[in-house]
Design an enzyme around this catalytic site. Structure first.
Site, PDB file in Angstrom:
ATOM      1  NE  ARG A  87      20.608 -17.725 -15.686  1.00  0.00           N
ATOM      2  CZ  ARG A  87      21.258 -16.476 -17.091  1.00  0.00           C
ATOM      3  NH1 ARG A  87      21.405 -15.560 -17.078  1.00  0.00           N
ATOM      4  NH2 ARG A  87      21.020 -17.620 -17.940  1.00  0.00           N
ATOM      5  CD  GLU A  91      -3.154  -1.111   2.785  1.00  0.00           C
ATOM      6  OE1 GLU A  91      -2.766  -1.058   2.585  1.00  0.00           O
ATOM      7  OE2 GLU A  91      -4.484  -1.883   2.343  1.00  0.00           O
TER       8      GLU A  91
END
Ligand code: ADE
Length: 222
Positions: A150, A113
């Site tokens: 990675r 929010e």
């Protein structure tokens, strides 16, 4: 590299660290990843982390105190602080490469929010993973963590990421495995020819063709 992730929902991220390439990268010591519950840093007696926004309007707003305390307790000279927000710079592969050079990354997951504007002053970079709104920054923090880890040395074979889509602003070429003929759909002859020069040439052509058809915007960047 060390990555600290600040979140209200560490449970959302735990499973991700226990699977596949990320799990192995942690086990082999290529990266250290720690999850920190923002609530643990709250000085409120009820561990409150958000409150109504001044001026009224939508929902609860994440308070600055727990985030400032968390970042200040983790930050060192080597730290680079990233705030996940749909208002940030749109993430891409070049940013992933640049982030692999950092020794320590602190990622703050934004709140569904909204968060107090002053939290932005902690960030070296605000990152969005795309023009859509998630319930919070948690999934987005995993996206960038995955894309960075990675690329770290030793995590996957280097030639795998040289071939990645977006390396050199080109999409990846098509790949095939067995069988040679699947329901009449055949593997291109050139890949079975054993002629490496022709294979390389075909792959480059395919990359250009694919990129031209699917992502002409990338070719303009080349
Ligand atoms: N938080 C909510 N939506 C987001 C997005 N698209 N990118 C980064 N953080 C977010």
């Amino acid at each position: 590299m060390k990555i600290d992730i600040l979140t209200l929902f560490p449970g959302m991220l735990e499973g991700f660290l226990k699977e596949s390439i990320i799990k192995r990268a942690i086990e082999k010591g290529h990266v250290q990843i720690e999850l920190h519950n923002i609530r643990d840093y709250s000085k409120d007696p009820h561990k409150k982390v958000d409150d109504y926004g001044f001026g009224g309007g939508k929902g609860m707003v994440l308070m600055p105190q727990p985030i400032f305390d968390a970042v200040e307790s983790l930050r060192t000279e080597d730290s680079f602080v990233i705030l996940m927000t749909p208002q940030g710079k749109t993430y891409n592969q070049k940013m992933a490469y640049d982030l692999t050079k950092k020794k320590h990354i602190i990622i703050i997951c934004g709140h569904y929010e909204g968060f107090d504007e002053r939290i932005r002053t902690l960030a070296d970079l605000e990152v969005s993973i795309g023009d859509y709104i998630l319930t919070g920054g948690e999934l987005a923090s995993l996206v960038i963590t995955d894309s960075i880890v990675r690329l770290l040395d030793g995590v996957i074979q280097e030639e795998s990421h040289i071939q990645d889509s977006f390396h050199d602003h080109l999409l990846d070429y098509p790949v095939y495995t067995k069988p040679v003929d699947f329901r009449g759909l055949k593997v291109p002859d050139v890949l079975l020819s054993g002629h490496h020069k022709n294979i390389d040439l075909w792959r480059k052509e395919q990359q250009l063709k694919r990129t031209r058809e699917r992502r002409p915007d990338l070719l303009e960047k080349r």
